[in-house]
Design a protein around this motif. Structure first.
Motif, PDB file in Angstrom:
ATOM      1  N   THR A   1      42.657  37.966  30.920  1.00 28.30           N
ATOM      2  CA  THR A   1      41.426  38.997  31.338  1.00 28.30           C
ATOM      3  C   THR A   1      40.522  38.150  32.070  1.00 28.30           C
ATOM      4  OG1 THR A   1      40.358  37.985  29.279  1.00 28.30           O
ATOM      5  CG2 THR A   1      41.412  40.375  29.118  1.00 28.30           C
ATOM      6  N   SER A   2      40.310  36.943  32.146  1.00 29.39           N
ATOM      7  CA  SER A   2      39.530  36.161  32.772  1.00 29.39           C
ATOM      8  C   SER A   2      40.089  35.887  34.304  1.00 29.39           C
ATOM      9  CB  SER A   2      39.416  34.503  32.123  1.00 29.39           C
ATOM     10  OG  SER A   2      38.376  33.934  32.871  1.00 29.39           O
ATOM     11  N   ALA A   3      41.344  35.778  34.389  1.00 29.74           N
ATOM     12  CA  ALA A   3      41.882  35.809  35.753  1.00 29.74           C
ATOM     13  C   ALA A   3      41.706  37.300  36.337  1.00 29.74           C
ATOM     14  CB  ALA A   3      43.495  35.753  35.569  1.00 29.74           C
ATOM     15  N   VAL A   4      41.720  38.466  35.670  1.00 26.08           N
ATOM     16  CA  VAL A   4      41.560  39.780  36.358  1.00 26.08           C
ATOM     17  C   VAL A   4      40.057  39.905  36.802  1.00 26.08           C
ATOM     18  CG1 VAL A   4      41.458  41.893  35.727  1.00 26.08           C
ATOM     19  CG2 VAL A   4      43.475  40.673  35.127  1.00 26.08           C
ATOM     20  N   ASN A   5      39.096  39.211  35.818  1.00 20.44           N
ATOM     21  CA  ASN A   5      37.874  39.141  36.468  1.00 20.44           C
ATOM     22  C   ASN A   5      37.399  38.513  37.774  1.00 20.44           C
ATOM     23  OD1 ASN A   5      37.127  40.774  34.352  1.00 20.44           O
ATOM     24  ND2 ASN A   5      36.601  38.982  32.986  1.00 20.44           N
ATOM     25  N   ASP A   6      38.316  37.134  37.732  1.00 20.24           N
ATOM     26  CA  ASP A   6      38.124  36.673  39.181  1.00 20.24           C
ATOM     27  C   ASP A   6      38.723  37.474  40.413  1.00 20.24           C
ATOM     28  OD1 ASP A   6      36.812  34.264  38.054  1.00 20.24           O
ATOM     29  OD2 ASP A   6      38.807  33.371  37.651  1.00 20.24           O
ATOM     30  N   TRP A   7      39.896  37.874  40.049  1.00 18.18           N
ATOM     31  CA  TRP A   7      40.564  38.757  41.056  1.00 18.18           C
ATOM     32  C   TRP A   7      39.928  39.817  41.596  1.00 18.18           C
ATOM     33  CZ3 TRP A   7      42.471  43.709  39.792  1.00 18.18           C
ATOM     34  CH2 TRP A   7      43.383  44.366  40.884  1.00 18.18           C
ATOM     35  N   GLN A   8      39.122  40.678  40.613  1.00 14.60           N
ATOM     36  CA  GLN A   8      38.341  41.873  40.913  1.00 14.60           C
ATOM     37  C   GLN A   8      37.187  41.625  42.064  1.00 14.60           C
ATOM     38  OE1 GLN A   8      37.244  44.797  38.048  1.00 14.60           O
ATOM     39  NE2 GLN A   8      37.739  43.155  36.666  1.00 14.60           N
ATOM     40  N   VAL A   9      36.668  40.414  41.675  1.00 14.37           N
ATOM     41  CA  VAL A   9      35.479  39.983  42.668  1.00 14.37           C
ATOM     42  C   VAL A   9      36.191  39.579  44.063  1.00 14.37           C
ATOM     43  CG1 VAL A   9      33.708  38.398  43.126  1.00 14.37           C
ATOM     44  CG2 VAL A   9      33.846  39.698  40.971  1.00 14.37           C
ATOM     45  N   ALA A  10      37.164  38.536  43.940  1.00 16.07           N
ATOM     46  CA  ALA A  10      37.589  38.125  45.336  1.00 16.07           C
ATOM     47  C   ALA A  10      38.533  39.266  45.931  1.00 16.07           C
ATOM     48  CB  ALA A  10      38.661  36.889  44.831  1.00 16.07           C
ATOM     49  N   ALA A  11      39.235  40.051  45.378  1.00 16.23           N
ATOM     50  CA  ALA A  11      39.993  41.038  46.100  1.00 16.23           C
ATOM     51  C   ALA A  11      39.359  42.327  46.480  1.00 16.23           C
ATOM     52  CB  ALA A  11      41.374  41.010  45.555  1.00 16.23           C
ATOM     53  N   TRP A  12      38.294  42.575  45.753  1.00 12.75           N
ATOM     54  CA  TRP A  12      37.779  43.749  45.973  1.00 12.75           C
ATOM     55  C   TRP A  12      36.213  43.989  46.414  1.00 12.75           C
ATOM     56  CZ3 TRP A  12      41.181  47.986  46.342  1.00 12.75           C
ATOM     57  CH2 TRP A  12      42.561  47.553  45.545  1.00 12.75           C
ATOM     58  N   CYS A  13      35.448  43.262  45.390  1.00  6.73           N
ATOM     59  CA  CYS A  13      33.989  43.307  45.575  1.00  6.73           C
ATOM     60  C   CYS A  13      33.693  42.628  46.713  1.00  6.73           C
ATOM     61  CB  CYS A  13      33.305  42.969  44.350  1.00  6.73           C
ATOM     62  SG  CYS A  13      33.793  43.553  42.806  1.00  6.73           S
ATOM     63  N   GLU A  14      33.954  41.532  47.156  1.00  7.07           N
ATOM     64  CA  GLU A  14      33.878  40.574  48.175  1.00  7.07           C
ATOM     65  C   GLU A  14      34.017  41.496  49.319  1.00  7.07           C
ATOM     66  OE1 GLU A  14      34.766  36.537  47.236  1.00  7.07           O
ATOM     67  OE2 GLU A  14      33.243  36.386  46.001  1.00  7.07           O
ATOM     68  N   PRO A  15      35.204  41.922  49.645  1.00  3.54           N
ATOM     69  CA  PRO A  15      35.501  42.657  51.071  1.00  3.54           C
ATOM     70  C   PRO A  15      34.986  43.925  51.078  1.00  3.54           C
ATOM     71  CG  PRO A  15      37.532  42.279  49.815  1.00  3.54           C
ATOM     72  CD  PRO A  15      36.398  41.579  48.983  1.00  3.54           C
ATOM     73  N   GLU A  16      34.734  44.613  49.716  1.00  2.57           N
ATOM     74  CA  GLU A  16      34.215  46.123  49.871  1.00  2.57           C
ATOM     75  C   GLU A  16      32.807  46.044  48.985  1.00  2.57           C
ATOM     76  OE1 GLU A  16      32.813  48.827  50.325  1.00  2.57           O
ATOM     77  OE2 GLU A  16      34.725  49.212  51.611  1.00  2.57           O
TER      78      GLU A  16
ATOM     79  N   TRP B   1      50.135  30.985  33.347  1.00  5.85           N
ATOM     80  CA  TRP B   1      51.164  31.516  34.129  1.00  5.85           C
ATOM     81  C   TRP B   1      52.766  31.308  33.765  1.00  5.85           C
ATOM     82  CZ3 TRP B   1      51.357  35.021  37.801  1.00  5.85           C
ATOM     83  CH2 TRP B   1      52.515  35.027  38.763  1.00  5.85           C
ATOM     84  N   ASP B   2      52.962  30.155  33.413  1.00  4.83           N
ATOM     85  CA  ASP B   2      54.464  30.131  32.766  1.00  4.83           C
ATOM     86  C   ASP B   2      54.350  30.990  31.598  1.00  4.83           C
ATOM     87  OD1 ASP B   2      55.029  28.066  34.690  1.00  4.83           O
ATOM     88  OD2 ASP B   2      54.562  26.426  33.424  1.00  4.83           O
ATOM     89  N   TYR B   3      53.718  31.101  30.892  1.00  7.21           N
ATOM     90  CA  TYR B   3      53.646  31.960  29.886  1.00  7.21           C
ATOM     91  C   TYR B   3      53.970  33.450  29.974  1.00  7.21           C
ATOM     92  CZ  TYR B   3      52.703  34.341  25.212  1.00  7.21           C
ATOM     93  OH  TYR B   3      52.791  35.235  24.104  1.00  7.21           O
ATOM     94  N   LEU B   4      53.326  33.994  30.989  1.00  3.42           N
ATOM     95  CA  LEU B   4      53.461  35.276  31.720  1.00  3.42           C
ATOM     96  C   LEU B   4      54.816  35.638  32.283  1.00  3.42           C
ATOM     97  CD1 LEU B   4      52.338  38.073  32.445  1.00  3.42           C
ATOM     98  CD2 LEU B   4      51.468  36.993  34.566  1.00  3.42           C
ATOM     99  N   GLN B   5      55.269  34.292  33.028  1.00  2.00           N
ATOM    100  CA  GLN B   5      56.777  34.558  33.552  1.00  2.00           C
ATOM    101  C   GLN B   5      57.777  34.552  32.017  1.00  2.00           C
ATOM    102  OE1 GLN B   5      56.856  34.952  36.717  1.00  2.00           O
ATOM    103  NE2 GLN B   5      54.722  34.973  36.227  1.00  2.00           N
TER     104      GLN B   5
ATOM    105  N   LYS C   1      47.768  34.594  40.085  1.00  2.00           N
ATOM    106  CA  LYS C   1      48.353  33.397  39.755  1.00  2.00           C
ATOM    107  C   LYS C   1      47.111  32.401  40.180  1.00  2.00           C
ATOM    108  CE  LYS C   1      52.081  30.106  40.503  1.00  2.00           C
ATOM    109  NZ  LYS C   1      52.907  29.805  41.352  1.00  2.00           N
ATOM    110  N   PRO C   2      46.298  32.672  41.221  1.00  2.00           N
ATOM    111  CA  PRO C   2      45.314  31.621  41.550  1.00  2.00           C
ATOM    112  C   PRO C   2      44.468  31.370  40.635  1.00  2.00           C
ATOM    113  CG  PRO C   2      45.868  33.059  43.429  1.00  2.00           C
ATOM    114  CD  PRO C   2      46.619  33.703  42.366  1.00  2.00           C
ATOM    115  N   TYR C   3      44.230  32.364  39.625  1.00  2.00           N
ATOM    116  CA  TYR C   3      43.002  32.043  38.809  1.00  2.00           C
ATOM    117  C   TYR C   3      43.548  31.928  37.398  1.00  2.00           C
ATOM    118  CZ  TYR C   3      41.567  34.873  42.673  1.00  2.00           C
ATOM    119  OH  TYR C   3      41.421  35.572  43.920  1.00  2.00           O
ATOM    120  N   MET C   4      44.700  31.624  37.129  1.00  2.00           N
ATOM    121  CA  MET C   4      45.369  31.207  35.989  1.00  2.00           C
ATOM    122  C   MET C   4      45.829  29.428  35.953  1.00  2.00           C
ATOM    123  SD  MET C   4      47.728  34.631  35.281  1.00  2.00           S
ATOM    124  CE  MET C   4      48.018  34.328  33.441  1.00  2.00           C
ATOM    125  N   SER C   5      45.728  29.130  34.853  1.00  2.00           N
ATOM    126  CA  SER C   5      46.428  27.831  34.459  1.00  2.00           C
ATOM    127  C   SER C   5      48.042  27.693  34.403  1.00  2.00           C
ATOM    128  CB  SER C   5      45.953  27.174  33.325  1.00  2.00           C
ATOM    129  OG  SER C   5      46.491  27.919  32.322  1.00  2.00           O
TER     130      SER C   5
END
Lengths: 371, 359
Positions: A128-143, A45-49, A37-41
Motif C-alpha cells: 500500500t505504501s508503494a502504491v501511495n508513492d507511485w500515485q504521486v510520482a506517476a500521476w499527480c506530479e505530471p497531472e 519485491w522478492d515476496y511479491l515475485q 518496484k522503486p518504492y518497495m524494499s
C-alpha cells in the motif's frame, strides 16, 4: 458499453451546459507491477515475485466472479494505443477522459494490486505504501488535476494509521481509501485508528466497493453469478454504514466525513428509515447513540453517483436524491471501467442547473477542499 | 374469484406467529426414535436468536401475558388480533428454528412434528387460521416429501423458508421445491430469520442484535436476485414468492440496481428475458409490516409509487411482534385507495388456496 470506439456524445441537450466536473472515481493502473518496484524494499519485491498477492479468495489471478469485460472490467475503447491495460497511460487518459469531458479534478482510487486486504499483514503495509508513492510520482506530479487516495493496510489499524501519518500534509492526497468488503464491518474498533488518523489530519475517508472479506457475499452463502456479486456490493455497504453508526464511530469522531464510492445510492434513504424504525424499539442496546441513526447518515456521509440506479421513470431518482440531500451527491464516472457513466448523459434530464453544478463539482470541491 | 365471493372477506392477515413453547410441546408429534433422542440428548428448544423472547421487537408489551410471554395462546391471539381487527383469515408462520438444525433427518422429523402441531393445536381450533408448511431445506427430497404430505390439507396455503439459509434460494438444487409449490398452488413464503449457517452480514457477525435484525432486508435482496437470475420464474412462471417481515422501502432502489446490471451483463443469464422489475411485479409480493419509512409526510406514498404496481403489498400484522402501536396495522400513510386491495384483493390473488375454502 461494448462499442469499440465512442467519442463523447454531443447532442443539443448535452451541449447545453458544460459545467466544471470533478470526477470522484477514476482508476489508474500500473503498466506492470515493476512500476511499484522503486518504492518497495528488496524483501517485499522478492515476496511479491515469489508468493504474489493473496486475497481472501482462491485465485492467484483474476476474480472469483469473472467480470463483464477483459482488462479487469474495462471499456473496450479504453485500451491505450501505447499498450498496457486501460488506465495505465496518462496521456491517453487525458485525451479520452480528462480533456474530452473537461474534468477539472479527478480523484484516483487504485484497485487491483494495491495490497489492501492482503492476507499477509506486513506485505499489505509495504505494498500500500508503494502504491501511495507511485500515485504521486506517476500521476499527480505530471497531472495536477489528479488527486491520489491514501490506500492503507486496513486490516491492521495501527499500520494503517502510520501510513496516514506518513502521507498527511501532502496536498496531492485527497482522502484515505478503504474497500467495503473488510474482514469485519467497518464500525468495529479494530478500524478506529484509521478514523483517528483521518480526523486528526482532516482527511475524508472514501470507501470504495469491492475487496474480499472472506465471508460469503450474501448472508445465505455464495451466489452463482457476477450480476449477483454486483448487486451484493450494496448489501455490504448497508452493513458497514449500519456498523459505523451503531458502534458509535461518529460519537467518537464527530468530524469524520465518509464518501461512499461506486456503491450506487438509492439504498441509502431506505437504510436510514429502517435504522430509525428499529432503533426506536431497540435503542436500549445502543445507549451511546445520541440521535436517530438517519441523522448520522445525513451529517457524515457523502455518496458518489456511479453506478447510478436507473428507475423506469427518471424523476423517481430525483425523489431519492432529495431524500439523500442535494449537498451530499458527487459525480463519479468510474473511468475506465465498462460500466462507466458518461458525464454528459448520466444525470436525470429534469435536474435543474444549480443542482447539476453541485453534483458535478460544487459538492466535491467543498468536501475535498479543491479550489 | 368473482367480485361477490371476495366481498365476503374483510381482512386477510398474511403474517401471524403462533409460538412453539418448547420441544416438549412437540413430543406427541415425534415418533418414538426422535422423542427418545430429544429427551436423552436434552434438546429442550430450538428457539432462535433472531427473536430473543424478551427483546422489545419480539412481542408488543400489551400482548405479553403475566409472565411476559406472547404468541403461546390461541385465545390471546383471537382477542388481540383476529377478533379485534375483523380478520377473516390469518396465515400462521411458525419460527421455531428447525432451519438451524444441521442433521437433515432431525430437521425432517422436527418439521413434520411442527406442521402437525400447528394443524392440531391452532388450525383445528379456529377456522380463520391457515398454515405455512415448514420444510427441512437441509434435504430437498425430504422438503418435497413434507410439501406433498401437508398439501393434502387445504388449510396449508404456502411453503415457509427463512430469508438466510445455506445457499441462495435460486440455486437449481432447490427447484424440485418450486415444482411442488407450483403444482399445489402454494406460494413460497420467505420470512425474516436465519439458519445462522453463515454470518448475517457479508462482513461477518455483527456486534448488536439491532444489526442482526436490520440485516434481514439485505438477505431478502440477495434472495430476490438469486431467484430471478437463476431463472426460477422462467421454469416456474406461476410461482408466487411472498417476502414476509422483509420491510418494503428497500425494494425499488434495489430493483433499479438489479435491472440496470441485468441490462449490462444479461449475457451471463441469457434465460432472463424480461427486466427483473417486471418479474418482481409479476411474481413477488411484500407484507406491509414492518413498514420501514417515516409515517408522516408523503414518503410511503412515493415509495409505493416507485414500485409502480398496486398489486404487490399484502396486509400483515406480524402479531405478536412489535411493529406498530394501537390498531394501525395499515399505516395511515398508505393511500386509502389501496386499503381494500392490500387487505383482501392482493392476498386472495396471491394465495389461491384461500378461495378454495371461503369462510
Amino acid at each position: 458499453m461494448n462499442v469499440d470506439v465512442r467519442p463523447p456524445i454531443q447532442t443539443e441537450r448535452t451541449k447545453r451546459v458544460r459545467p466544471a466536473i470533478v470526477d470522484c472515481d477514476i482508476h489508474p493502473r500500473t503498466r506492470s507491477p515493476a512500476d511499484l518496484k522503486p518504492y518497495m524494499s528488496q524483501r517485499w519485491w522478492d515476496y511479491l515475485q515469489t508468493y504474489g498477492a493473496r486475497r481472501r479468495h482462491g485465485y492467484t489471478k483474476g476474480t472469483p466472479y469473472p467480470k463483464a469485460q477483459p482488462g479487469e472490467a474495462s471499456r473496450r475503447d479504453a485500451w491505450p494505443p501505447s499498450g498496457g491495460l486501460p488506465g495505465c497511460d496518462l496521456d491517453f487518459m487525458r485525451e479520452q477522459h480528462l480533456d474530452a469531458y473537461g474534468i477539472t479534478h479527478g480523484i484516483m482510487n487504485p484497485l487491483g494490486l494495491t495490497g489492501q486486504g492482503d492476507q499477509n499483514r506486513e506485505f499489505s503495509a509495504a505494498l500500500t505504501s508503494a502504491v501511495n508513492d507511485w500515485q504521486v510520482a506517476a500521476w499527480c506530479e505530471p497531472e495536477p488535476r489528479l488527486k491520489a487516495s491514501i490506500v492503507v493496510p486496513y486490516e491492521d489499524g495501527e499500520a494503517a494509521r502510520a501510513e496516514i501519518n506518513k502521507r498527511a500534509g501532502n496536498k496531492n492526497y485527497a482522502q484515505v481509501m478503504l474497500l467495503s468488503r473488510t474482514a469485519e464491518a467497518l464500525g468495529r474498533p479494530r478500524y478506529w485508528p484509521i478514523y483517528e488518523g483521518a480526523v486528526e489530519h482532516d482527511l475524508v475517508v472514501g470507501i470504495h466497493v469491492f475487496g474480499y472479506s472472506g465471508w460469503p457475499i450474501s448472508n445465505s452463502g455464495w451466489p452463482s453469478f457476477y450480476i449477483e456479486e454486483m448487486t451484493e456490493h450494496e448489501t455490504a455497504c448497508s452493513a458497514l454504514v449500519t456498523s459505523m453508526i451503531l458502534e458509535g464511530v461518529f460519537e467518537r469522531y464527530p468530524t469524520l466525513k465518509v464518501a461512499m464510492i461506486e456503491s450506487g445510492f438509492a439504498w441509502l434513504p431506505p437504510l436510514g428509515w429502517r435504522l430509525d424504525k428499529h432503533w426506536k424499539r431497540l435503542k436500549d442496546e445502543v445507549p451511546h447513540l445520541r440521535k436517530a441513526p438517519s441523522e448520522y447518515i445525513r451529517e457524515h456521509f457523502w455518496i458518489s453517483t456511479q453506478p447510478m440506479e436507473e428507475p423506469e421513470k427518471p424523476d423517481h431518482l430525483i425523489d431519492v436524491m432529495g431524500w439523500i440531500g442535494w449537498d451530499r451527491i458527487m459525480f463519479a464516472s468510474d473511468y475506465p471501467h465498462w460500466d462507466f457513466d458518461d458525464p454528459f448523459m448520466a444525470l436525470p434530464p429534469s435536474l435543474d442547473e444549480e443542482r447539476r453544478r453541485d453534483i458535478f463539482a460544487g459538492n466535491a470541491q467543498k468536501l475535498y477542499g479543491l479550489a | 374469484m368473482t367480485g361477490t365471493e371476495s366481498q365476503s372477506w374483510t381482512a386477510i392477515d398474511c403474517d401471524v406467529h403462533p409460538r412453539v413453547p418448547n420441544m416438549r410441546a412437540l413430543h406427541p408429534y415425534l415418533d418414538e426414535y426422535w422423542r427418545e433422542q430429544v429427551i436423552d440428548r436434552g434438546i429442550d428448544t430450538l428457539e432462535s436468536i433472531a427473536y430473543p423472547p424478551n427483546a422489545p421487537i419480539s412481542a408488543r408489551p400489551d400482548w405479553r401475558d403475566a409472565k411476559g410471554e406472547a404468541g403461546l395462546d390461541i385465545a390471546q391471539m383471537q382477542t388481540h388480533a383476529l377478533d379485534r381487527w375483523g380478520t377473516s383469515a390469518a396465515i400462521c408462520n411458525c419460527l421455531f428454528g428447525v432451519q438451524m438444525v444441521y442433521n437433515e433427518d432431525m430437521a425432517a422429523a422436527f418439521a413434520r412434528a411442527m406442521n402437525d402441531w400447528l394443524a392440531k393445536e391452532w388450525l383445528d381450533r379456529d377456522p380463520r387460521l391457515r398454515g405455512s408448511i415448514v420444510i427441512p431445506l437441509q434435504n430437498v427430497e425430504y422438503a418435497v416429501d413434507e410439501i406433498e404430505r401437508c398439501a393434502k390439507d387445504k388449510r396449508f396455503v404456502q411453503i415457509l423458508v427463512l430469508c438466510m439459509g445455506e445457499l441462495p434460494l435460486g440455486r437449481r438444487q432447490y427447484w424440485p421445491i418450486y415444482a411442488a409449490a407450483e403444482r399445489h398452488g402454494l406460494p413460497l413464503g420467505i420470512h425474516a430469520g436465519s439458519s445462522y449457517h453463515h454470518p448475517v452480514t457479508s462482513l461477518g457477525w455483527p456486534n448488536f442484535y439491532l444489526e442482526d435484525y436490520l440485516s434481514q432486508s439485505q438477505g431478502f435482496q440477495s434472495q430476490v436476485a438469486s431467484l430471478i437470475c437463476e431463472g426460477v420464474f422462467v421454469k416456474y412462471p406461476k410461482l408466487k414468492v411472498v417476502l414476509i417481515e422483509s420491510g418494503v422501502t428497500w425494494a425499488p432502489g434495489f430493483l433499479w440496481r438489479l435491472a440496470k446490471f441485468w441490462r449490462g451483463v444479461r449475457f451471463e443469464v441469457p434465460w432472463v428475458k424480461v427486466s427483473p422489475l417486471e418479474t418482481f411485479r409479476e411474481n413477488f409480493r411484500l407484507t406491509i409490516q414492518p413498514l420501514d419509512a417515516p409515517e408522516t409526510g408523503d414518503t410511503i406514498a412515493r415509495v409505493i409509487d416507485h414500485l409502480r404496481s398496486d398489486d404487490i403489498l399484502l396486509y400483515s400484522s406480524d402479531y405478536p411482534h412489535w411493529q406498530f402501536d394501537g390498531d394501525a396495522v395499515i399505516s395511515p400513510a398508505i393511500p386509502d385507495r389501496l386499503r381494500r386491495k392490500i387487505q383482501v384483493d392482493n392476498p386472495l390473488a396471491t394465495y389461491s388456496r384461500l378461495s378454495e375454502e371461503a369462510p
